[in-house]
Design a protein around this motif. Structure first.
Motif, PDB file in Angstrom:
ATOM      1  N   LEU A   1      -1.461  35.811 -47.888  1.00 50.89           N
ATOM      2  CA  LEU A   1      -2.605  36.344 -49.055  1.00 50.89           C
ATOM      3  C   LEU A   1      -3.370  34.170 -49.036  1.00 50.89           C
ATOM      4  N   GLU A   2      -2.231  33.289 -48.408  1.00 49.89           N
ATOM      5  CA  GLU A   2      -3.523  32.106 -48.954  1.00 49.89           C
ATOM      6  C   GLU A   2      -4.457  31.878 -47.490  1.00 49.89           C
TER       7      GLU A   2
ATOM      8  N   CYS B   1     -11.952  33.490 -45.759  1.00 50.42           N
ATOM      9  CA  CYS B   1     -12.865  33.358 -46.992  1.00 50.42           C
ATOM     10  C   CYS B   1     -13.528  32.880 -47.993  1.00 50.42           C
ATOM     11  N   GLY B   2     -13.386  31.424 -47.350  1.00 52.15           N
ATOM     12  CA  GLY B   2     -14.153  30.066 -47.931  1.00 52.15           C
ATOM     13  C   GLY B   2     -14.684  30.040 -49.174  1.00 52.15           C
ATOM     14  N   GLY B   3     -15.571  29.433 -49.919  1.00 49.12           N
ATOM     15  CA  GLY B   3     -15.360  28.362 -50.837  1.00 49.12           C
ATOM     16  C   GLY B   3     -15.319  29.345 -52.132  1.00 49.12           C
ATOM     17  N   ALA B   4     -16.228  30.443 -51.834  1.00 46.81           N
ATOM     18  CA  ALA B   4     -16.500  31.779 -53.258  1.00 46.81           C
ATOM     19  C   ALA B   4     -15.617  32.531 -53.446  1.00 46.81           C
TER      20      ALA B   4
ATOM     21  N   GLU C   1     -10.189  42.787 -73.601  1.00 47.66           N
ATOM     22  CA  GLU C   1     -10.773  42.355 -73.474  1.00 47.66           C
ATOM     23  C   GLU C   1     -10.908  41.446 -72.356  1.00 47.66           C
ATOM     24  N   ALA C   2     -10.409  41.006 -72.859  1.00 53.85           N
ATOM     25  CA  ALA C   2      -9.381  39.803 -71.205  1.00 53.85           C
ATOM     26  C   ALA C   2      -8.730  40.368 -70.211  1.00 53.85           C
ATOM     27  N   ARG C   3      -7.963  41.342 -70.531  1.00 57.88           N
ATOM     28  CA  ARG C   3      -8.036  42.481 -69.313  1.00 57.88           C
ATOM     29  C   ARG C   3      -8.799  42.739 -68.546  1.00 57.88           C
ATOM     30  N   ALA C   4      -9.308  43.738 -69.178  1.00 57.04           N
ATOM     31  CA  ALA C   4     -11.116  43.956 -68.198  1.00 57.04           C
ATOM     32  C   ALA C   4     -12.124  43.195 -67.965  1.00 57.04           C
ATOM     33  N   GLU C   5     -11.843  41.544 -68.007  1.00 56.65           N
ATOM     34  CA  GLU C   5     -12.906  40.605 -67.506  1.00 56.65           C
ATOM     35  C   GLU C   5     -12.417  40.440 -66.119  1.00 56.65           C
ATOM     36  N   LEU C   6     -10.337  40.405 -66.493  1.00 58.89           N
ATOM     37  CA  LEU C   6      -9.556  40.172 -64.956  1.00 58.89           C
ATOM     38  C   LEU C   6      -9.638  40.974 -64.180  1.00 58.89           C
ATOM     39  N   GLU C   7      -9.611  42.779 -64.464  1.00 67.30           N
ATOM     40  CA  GLU C   7      -9.732  43.248 -63.510  1.00 67.30           C
ATOM     41  C   GLU C   7     -11.194  43.423 -62.421  1.00 67.30           C
ATOM     42  N   GLY C   8     -12.443  43.116 -63.451  1.00 65.37           N
ATOM     43  CA  GLY C   8     -13.692  42.755 -62.365  1.00 65.37           C
ATOM     44  C   GLY C   8     -13.865  42.103 -61.970  1.00 65.37           C
ATOM     45  N   LEU C   9     -12.403  40.747 -61.790  1.00 67.66           N
ATOM     46  CA  LEU C   9     -12.564  39.506 -61.705  1.00 67.66           C
ATOM     47  C   LEU C   9     -11.919  39.936 -60.402  1.00 67.66           C
ATOM     48  N   ALA C  10     -10.342  41.005 -60.515  1.00 67.15           N
ATOM     49  CA  ALA C  10     -10.362  41.429 -58.942  1.00 67.15           C
ATOM     50  C   ALA C  10     -10.719  42.284 -58.425  1.00 67.15           C
ATOM     51  N   ALA C  11     -11.144  43.043 -58.517  1.00 66.52           N
ATOM     52  CA  ALA C  11     -12.185  43.896 -57.730  1.00 66.52           C
ATOM     53  C   ALA C  11     -13.544  42.808 -56.831  1.00 66.52           C
ATOM     54  N   ARG C  12     -13.937  41.761 -57.791  1.00 68.76           N
ATOM     55  CA  ARG C  12     -14.662  41.306 -56.946  1.00 68.76           C
ATOM     56  C   ARG C  12     -14.013  40.883 -56.129  1.00 68.76           C
ATOM     57  N   LEU C  13     -13.205  40.600 -55.848  1.00 72.69           N
ATOM     58  CA  LEU C  13     -12.004  39.318 -55.666  1.00 72.69           C
ATOM     59  C   LEU C  13     -12.150  40.716 -53.818  1.00 72.69           C
ATOM     60  N   SER C  14     -11.350  41.339 -54.660  1.00 76.51           N
ATOM     61  CA  SER C  14     -10.520  42.297 -53.703  1.00 76.51           C
ATOM     62  C   SER C  14     -12.130  42.876 -52.591  1.00 76.51           C
ATOM     63  N   GLU C  15     -13.130  43.062 -52.923  1.00 75.87           N
ATOM     64  CA  GLU C  15     -14.219  43.880 -52.131  1.00 75.87           C
ATOM     65  C   GLU C  15     -14.135  42.412 -50.914  1.00 75.87           C
TER      66      GLU C  15
ATOM     67  N   ARG D   1     -12.292  40.572 -49.840  1.00 67.77           N
ATOM     68  CA  ARG D   1     -11.280  40.282 -49.103  1.00 67.77           C
ATOM     69  C   ARG D   1     -11.272  41.419 -48.213  1.00 67.77           C
ATOM     70  N   ALA D   2     -11.316  42.707 -48.332  1.00 70.10           N
ATOM     71  CA  ALA D   2     -11.824  43.245 -47.898  1.00 70.10           C
ATOM     72  C   ALA D   2     -12.468  43.240 -46.749  1.00 70.10           C
ATOM     73  N   VAL D   3     -13.950  42.597 -47.102  1.00 71.26           N
ATOM     74  CA  VAL D   3     -14.834  42.252 -45.845  1.00 71.26           C
ATOM     75  C   VAL D   3     -14.403  41.173 -44.964  1.00 71.26           C
ATOM     76  N   ALA D   4     -14.186  40.514 -45.374  1.00 72.48           N
ATOM     77  CA  ALA D   4     -13.342  39.234 -44.830  1.00 72.48           C
ATOM     78  C   ALA D   4     -11.932  40.100 -43.707  1.00 72.48           C
ATOM     79  N   ALA D   5     -10.972  40.752 -44.347  1.00 75.05           N
ATOM     80  CA  ALA D   5     -10.201  40.997 -43.840  1.00 75.05           C
ATOM     81  C   ALA D   5      -9.992  41.620 -42.015  1.00 75.05           C
ATOM     82  N   PRO D   6     -11.356  42.741 -41.687  1.00 77.30           N
ATOM     83  CA  PRO D   6     -11.685  42.815 -40.223  1.00 77.30           C
ATOM     84  C   PRO D   6     -11.640  41.383 -39.736  1.00 77.30           C
ATOM     85  N   ARG D   7     -13.049  40.677 -39.970  1.00 73.24           N
ATOM     86  CA  ARG D   7     -13.323  39.354 -39.504  1.00 73.24           C
ATOM     87  C   ARG D   7     -11.845  38.734 -39.072  1.00 73.24           C
TER      88      ARG D   7
END
Length: 564
Positions: free
Chosen positions: A144-145, A151-154, A357-371, A373-379
């Motif tokens: 994962l690292e 993926c870079g700085g973002a 509220e914090a869990r909803a924020e966590l899931e939103g961040l995780a979804a963005r992170l997954s996106e 990673r999904a873009v970077a994995a094939p590259r």
């Protein structure tokens, strides 16, 4: 970039000094000569653990020093760390002393520093990859690292934010569990806390009252002794009948005062006697007042009242800490606990709402992170496959597989990463940790590092030294040449120190060092020498397994150098 490396009294190495060049630097030597000593020296500069027995026999200490260029340090150092580097410094000097008893001391630019400082600064100018580093590819966290580094700085910023929110969710969930448990036992504990608090508040203790009562009790217990002492003193000074001390002093003073008319020297003594008389009379008056005002003759039952009050204080002290101050602190704790118990339901509702509220924020961040990673994995898959083709694995198909975590979102997100590889056409892809050989793992790691440092890190770390300690183990022939070419390209615009046993790799170095062990002395001693010209040819001949005079091996060595 590392300019100079100095090592003194490290195991077999009495003294060595290396001046590295930009690009690919090669270190070779016979097996057992001590090549890994230099790797250990660099690890010490990274704040690594000093193994026992590493100080050369008979030496007072071991010393390692590295002189790095400051352009290897990216901007944005923490203020406390930046202060370690003097203003106007042109180089970063990291050093470590090790004593035989295991003590060590770190230095930054000649000043004492902590190992944490050394790790932080050393990690910014030096990256070390040992011969067994490819084993890390077996770990899910390492995989994962690797993807996140690509993926870079973002991604790094998003991961840091996600980790912070994950910690907040964990704290809020823990708080909610505590509040549920609190609500379950609330009535019983509330009764206990309220009772203890009311007991203390009803008594109303204070340290001042306790001190006053203790003194009064002692007076009351010994009132007869006190009365006799005060009355005796008053009678001696000014008795109700006859002459006391005061009258005697007055008479003596009057006599001296009359004689002072004859001899003035007696006037001063007369004045002192009169002062004593007045002081004695004042004391007598105060003793009479003490007998009347201080209540030596106490009201009936007063001693019993003081004893009972002090007994209440003593009982509270035994229950709640041994002193009135501790009793009062316990009362304050009871008030806080009572308030918490009385409002536990409201606090639980608040904690559950904040957790959601914090869990909803966590899931939103995780979804963005997954996106991301999904873009970077094939590259990343394509980039590593391309590098593997350059490393004599043209038919290999490398894949980064991204799947959701079965245990929910963690501090690194909600994704599970597996690295897979198919080494030949028609073969199904298998997990890297299950199907890859040692040589293949070494090449996969080199390809991953090449992609990471060549694309993700080059802009941030242009002067960082990469150290490879025999990661080319398990390969040879044309593959060895391909690995060497890859290392040389990776070193372009940067710096690599490669410890190798392969002549195909060694021939490609911009600068070549060899390490030799002299067993004729006791203790044995190793030395490091920079090679050039015919000396490089001779070392390649040795690495080819031939004798010094072997002409065929010599021609082969020269051909390797010409091809480089």
């Amino acid at each position: 970039m590392l300019h100079e490396l100095r090592v003194e009294n490290l195991l077999l190495m009495e003294r060595a000094e290396l001046r590295l060049a930009p690009g690919l630097n090669i270190l070779t030597g016979e097996t057992g000569a001590g090549k890994t000593l230099l790797a250990h020296a660099l690890d010490l500069l990274l704040g690594g653990r000093a193994r026992s027995g590493i100080v050369r026999e008979g030496a007072a200490e071991a010393y390692v020093e590295g002189v790095f260029s400051l352009d290897g340090i990216p901007p944005g150092l923490e203020p406390a760390l930046a202060e370690r580097i003097p203003d106007g410094a042109e180089e970063l000097v990291l050093a470590r002393r090790v004593w035989p008893d295991g003590r060590t001391r770190a230095y930054v630019c000649g000043r004492s520093a902590t190992l944490a400082d050394l790790r932080e600064l050393g990690g910014r100018v030096l990256a070390f990859y040992g011969q067994h580093e490819h084993r890390r590819l077996m770990l899910a966290t390492a995989q994962l690292e690797i993807l996140d580094a690509y993926c870079g700085g973002a991604t790094h910023a998003l991961r840091a934010e996600l980790a912070t929110v994950h910690d907040r969710v964990r704290v809020l969930d823990s708080r909610a569990r505590e509040l549920r448990e609190l609500a379950g036992a609330r009535d019983r504990e509330l009764d206990i806390v309220s009772y203890e608090l009311s007991e203390i508040e009803d008594a109303g203790p204070s340290a001042e009252e306790q001190a006053e009562l203790t003194l009064e009790r002692e007076r009351l217990r010994h009132q007869e002794t006190l009365r006799e002492a005060a009355l005796g003193g008053a009678e001696a000074i000014a008795p109700e009948e006859g002459s006391g001390v005061g009258a005697i002093l007055a008479a003596a003073g009057a006599q001296l005062d009359a004689a002072a008319a004859i001899d003035p020297a007696l006037g001063g003594l007369a004045a002192r006697l009169m002062s004593l008389r007045y002081e004695a009379e004042d004391i007598g008056s105060e003793l009479r007042a003490y007998l009347e005002v201080e209540g030596i003759e106490a009201a009936p039952g007063r001693l019993e009242q003081a004893e009972e009050r002090l007994a209440v204080f003593a009982r509270l002290e035994r229950k709640h800490g041994g002193s009135i101050e501790e009793v009062l602190r316990h009362a304050e704790r009871c008030r806080v606990r009572r308030d918490a118990l009385e409002h536990a339901d409201v606090a639980l509702e608040d904690a559950l709402r904040e957790s959601a509220e914090a869990r909803a924020e966590l899931e939103g961040l995780a979804a963005r992170l997954s996106e991301l990673r999904a873009v970077a994995a094939p590259r990343l898959s394509a980039a590593v496959s391309e590098r593997l083709a350059e490393l004599a694995m043209a038919d290999a198909r490398f894949t980064v597989e991204l799947t959701p975590r079965t245990d929910g979102c963690g501090p690194r997100g909600a994704d599970h990463v597996e690295l897979s590889i198919s080494s030949a056409p028609g073969l199904p892809a298998g997990l890297l940790r299950e199907v890859a050989s040692g040589g293949e793992l070494s090449r996969v790691m080199l390809a991953l590092l090449s992609v990471a440092h060549g694309e993700a890190s080059a802009a941030r770390e242009p002067g960082r030294l990469l150290v490879f300690d025999e990661i080319d183990a398990g390969i040879g022939g044309l593959t060895a040449r391909a690995v060497g070419e890859h290392l040389r390209r990776l070193a372009e615009g940067g710096q690599i120190l490669c410890i190798t046993h392969l002549p195909q790799v060694a021939a490609l170095g911009a600068r070549h060092f060899t390490i030799v062990k002299d067993s004729a002395v006791a203790p044995a001693r190793t030395s490091v020498t920079a090679l050039d010209g015919d000396a490089v040819v001779g070392e390649l001949v040795r690495m080819l397994g031939a004798d010094e005079g072997d002409r065929a091996a010599s021609r082969h060595a020269r051909e390797l150098l010409r091809a480089a």
